[in-house]
Scaffold this motif. Structure first.
Motif, PDB file in Angstrom:
ATOM      1  N   ALA A   1      -1.450   4.440 -12.043  1.00  9.95           N
ATOM      2  CA  ALA A   1      -1.746   4.004 -13.410  1.00  9.95           C
ATOM      3  C   ALA A   1      -2.453   2.650 -13.443  1.00  9.95           C
ATOM      4  CB  ALA A   1      -0.463   3.939 -14.241  1.00  9.95           C
ATOM      5  N   GLY A   2      -2.631   2.015 -12.274  1.00 10.32           N
ATOM      6  CA  GLY A   2      -3.342   0.743 -12.223  1.00 10.32           C
ATOM      7  C   GLY A   2      -4.846   0.953 -12.178  1.00 10.32           C
ATOM      8  N   ALA A   3      -5.603  -0.134 -12.306  1.00 12.57           N
ATOM      9  CA  ALA A   3      -7.061  -0.025 -12.357  1.00 12.57           C
ATOM     10  C   ALA A   3      -7.641   0.481 -11.038  1.00 12.57           C
ATOM     11  CB  ALA A   3      -7.673  -1.372 -12.728  1.00 12.57           C
ATOM     12  N   VAL A   4      -7.198  -0.073  -9.909  1.00  9.77           N
ATOM     13  CA  VAL A   4      -7.687   0.409  -8.619  1.00  9.77           C
ATOM     14  C   VAL A   4      -7.176   1.820  -8.363  1.00  9.77           C
ATOM     15  CG1 VAL A   4      -7.672   0.044  -6.124  1.00  9.77           C
ATOM     16  CG2 VAL A   4      -7.917  -1.909  -7.662  1.00  9.77           C
ATOM     17  N   GLY A   5      -5.907   2.063  -8.653  1.00  5.20           N
ATOM     18  CA  GLY A   5      -5.348   3.399  -8.469  1.00  5.20           C
ATOM     19  C   GLY A   5      -6.089   4.449  -9.267  1.00  5.20           C
ATOM     20  N   ASN A   6      -6.412   4.115 -10.516  1.00  4.88           N
ATOM     21  CA  ASN A   6      -7.160   5.041 -11.367  1.00  4.88           C
ATOM     22  C   ASN A   6      -8.520   5.352 -10.763  1.00  4.88           C
ATOM     23  OD1 ASN A   6      -9.408   5.151 -13.663  1.00  4.88           O
ATOM     24  ND2 ASN A   6      -7.566   6.099 -14.481  1.00  4.88           N
ATOM     25  N   ALA A   7      -9.228   4.311 -10.320  1.00  4.03           N
ATOM     26  CA  ALA A   7     -10.544   4.525  -9.712  1.00  4.03           C
ATOM     27  C   ALA A   7     -10.438   5.343  -8.436  1.00  4.03           C
ATOM     28  CB  ALA A   7     -11.216   3.187  -9.432  1.00  4.03           C
ATOM     29  N   ALA A   8      -9.386   5.090  -7.648  1.00  3.20           N
ATOM     30  CA  ALA A   8      -9.203   5.839  -6.407  1.00  3.20           C
ATOM     31  C   ALA A   8      -8.956   7.316  -6.692  1.00  3.20           C
ATOM     32  CB  ALA A   8      -8.050   5.246  -5.602  1.00  3.20           C
ATOM     33  N   ILE A   9      -8.145   7.612  -7.697  1.00  2.00           N
ATOM     34  CA  ILE A   9      -7.902   9.009  -8.054  1.00  2.00           C
ATOM     35  C   ILE A   9      -9.203   9.688  -8.465  1.00  2.00           C
ATOM     36  CG2 ILE A   9      -6.790  10.545  -9.730  1.00  2.00           C
ATOM     37  CD1 ILE A   9      -4.433   8.549  -9.793  1.00  2.00           C
ATOM     38  N   GLN A  10      -9.959   9.031  -9.343  1.00  2.00           N
ATOM     39  CA  GLN A  10     -11.188   9.654  -9.836  1.00  2.00           C
ATOM     40  C   GLN A  10     -12.215   9.851  -8.718  1.00  2.00           C
ATOM     41  OE1 GLN A  10     -12.673   8.826 -13.843  1.00  2.00           O
ATOM     42  NE2 GLN A  10     -11.235   7.110 -13.965  1.00  2.00           N
ATOM     43  N   LEU A  11     -12.384   8.845  -7.866  1.00  2.00           N
ATOM     44  CA  LEU A  11     -13.346   8.968  -6.776  1.00  2.00           C
ATOM     45  C   LEU A  11     -12.901  10.011  -5.743  1.00  2.00           C
ATOM     46  CD1 LEU A  11     -14.322   5.229  -6.182  1.00  2.00           C
ATOM     47  CD2 LEU A  11     -15.803   7.031  -7.097  1.00  2.00           C
ATOM     48  N   ALA A  12     -11.598  10.039  -5.432  1.00  2.00           N
ATOM     49  CA  ALA A  12     -11.099  11.014  -4.467  1.00  2.00           C
ATOM     50  C   ALA A  12     -11.267  12.440  -4.985  1.00  2.00           C
ATOM     51  CB  ALA A  12      -9.633  10.729  -4.140  1.00  2.00           C
ATOM     52  N   ARG A  13     -10.992  12.646  -6.272  1.00  3.57           N
ATOM     53  CA  ARG A  13     -11.201  13.972  -6.867  1.00  3.57           C
ATOM     54  C   ARG A  13     -12.664  14.368  -6.809  1.00  3.57           C
ATOM     55  NH1 ARG A  13      -7.942  16.918 -10.345  1.00  3.57           N
ATOM     56  NH2 ARG A  13      -9.769  18.277 -10.188  1.00  3.57           N
TER      57      ARG A  13
END
Length: 337
Positions: free
Chosen positions: A161-173
């Motif tokens: 739910a954090g900013a880096v975590g969110n970006a990591a989820i989106q990029l990994a997907r």
């Protein structure tokens, strides 16, 4: 022009709202008429530290978005009028993004396509470049993020739910990975799912190791870690052989203690990620890949994308810092008048 500056280290109270002259770009620089300034945890942490050598006053914030309105010598004049997103504006420089106009080196202003909002542009920078690095440092990996580059890999994102975590989820997907995220409650779990996580584990109400291995029996290949000291035992228990634990955060006094034999047998890599000093070639690859993800609408912002926006006016920048220090969930943005 209206600007926020600091002349010393300290709490939010050191941030001053002032009038300054509009700057002129020097050789290799562009001037950006700012629309939105993005605030990151590194911004309030750096506010507590002394100014860089030779700097009398500094405008905070590394990230932002706006329109180039002037260029200096050695810069293509055709860049005037381009919508851009900015990265590392204030790293070892006096010109951050918390003002109406800022100066950055030409390559630090990246073209923002017309379909991408200024809010998205201001939310890229540090979070997206950090996330890219965490996803590309594993042994035998492609070193880049694009559709299919992580196909067959399983990624665990701590703190989705954090900013880096969110970006990591989106990029990994976008890259084709299977994505698991750990969170600390149902509300954050909903955000991680909105970002695109295939499986979400609430570590406060579930046995995280059991839940992760039930979804990925052979273990996870990449762990994007925000708190390595706290989560090292969990990371070791769910890591596949040859996995990487790429950590980009940790508390001020957090210590990382690694059981040698457990990590040794699995050939685990513990990789720190500090975006400002990432090798130049890797940084350039991240800029290329993040830009491509934006072009293809693979990166989004807003609650529907798992990252609520919290907006402040420029004169309320100190309040924005307070909100971030207190752990507000989502992305803090400053609207520039």
């Amino acid at each position: 022009m209206k600007s926020v500056i600091r002349m010393t280290a300290g709490g939010p109270e050191v941030l001053q709202f002032v009038e300054r002259p509009v700057p002129e770009p020097g050789p290799g620089e562009v001037r950006v008429r700012m629309r939105v300034s993005g605030v990151n945890p590194t911004d309030w942490r750096s506010r507590r530290r002394a100014l860089p050598p030779g700097v009398i006053e500094q405008v905070p914030h590394q990230d932002g978005s706006g329109v180039i309105d002037a260029v200096g010598p050695q810069v293509d004049p055709a860049r005037v009028g381009k919508r851009v997103w900015i990265w590392e504006a204030a790293w070892e420089r006096p010109w951050g993004t918390a003002q109406q106009y800022t100066l950055v080196p030409d390559r630090h202003a990246v073209d923002l396509p017309d379909h991408a909002s200024f809010e998205l542009g201001a939310a890229l920078g540090i979070p997206a470049l950090t996330a890219h690095r965490t996803l590309t440092v594993h042994d035998g990996g492609p070193g880049r993020i694009a559709p299919g580059t992580l196909r067959g890999a399983t990624v665990l994102v701590a703190g989705g739910a954090g900013a880096v975590g969110n970006a990591a989820i989106q990029l990994a997907r976008w890259a084709g990975a299977r994505v698991i995220s750990t969170v600390s409650g149902p509300a954050k779990g909903a955000l991680a799912r909105a970002a695109g996580a295939h499986h979400v584990v609430d570590y406060r109400s579930q046995d995280a190791t059991t839940e992760i291995l039930a979804f990925a029996p052979e273990g996870v290949d990449i762990i994007v870690e925000v708190s390595p000291g706290t989560n090292s035992a969990l990371d070791i228990s769910v890591a596949a052989r040859g996995a990487v634990v790429a950590y980009y955060g940790g508390g001020e006094d957090e210590r990382l203690s690694i059981p040698v034999l457990s990590s040794l047998a699995a050939n685990l890599r513990w990789q720190s990620v500090f975006v400002y000093t990432v090798p130049p070639a890797a940084k350039q690859q991240a800029l290329t890949d993040v830009s491509a993800a934006v072009d293809e609408c693979a990166l989004r912002v807003g609650e529907e994308a798992g990252i609520p926006l919290h907006r402040f006016t420029l004169e309320r920048t100190a309040e924005a810092h307070v909100a971030l220090e207190r752990g507000v969930v989502g992305k803090v943005l400053i609207d520039i008048p």
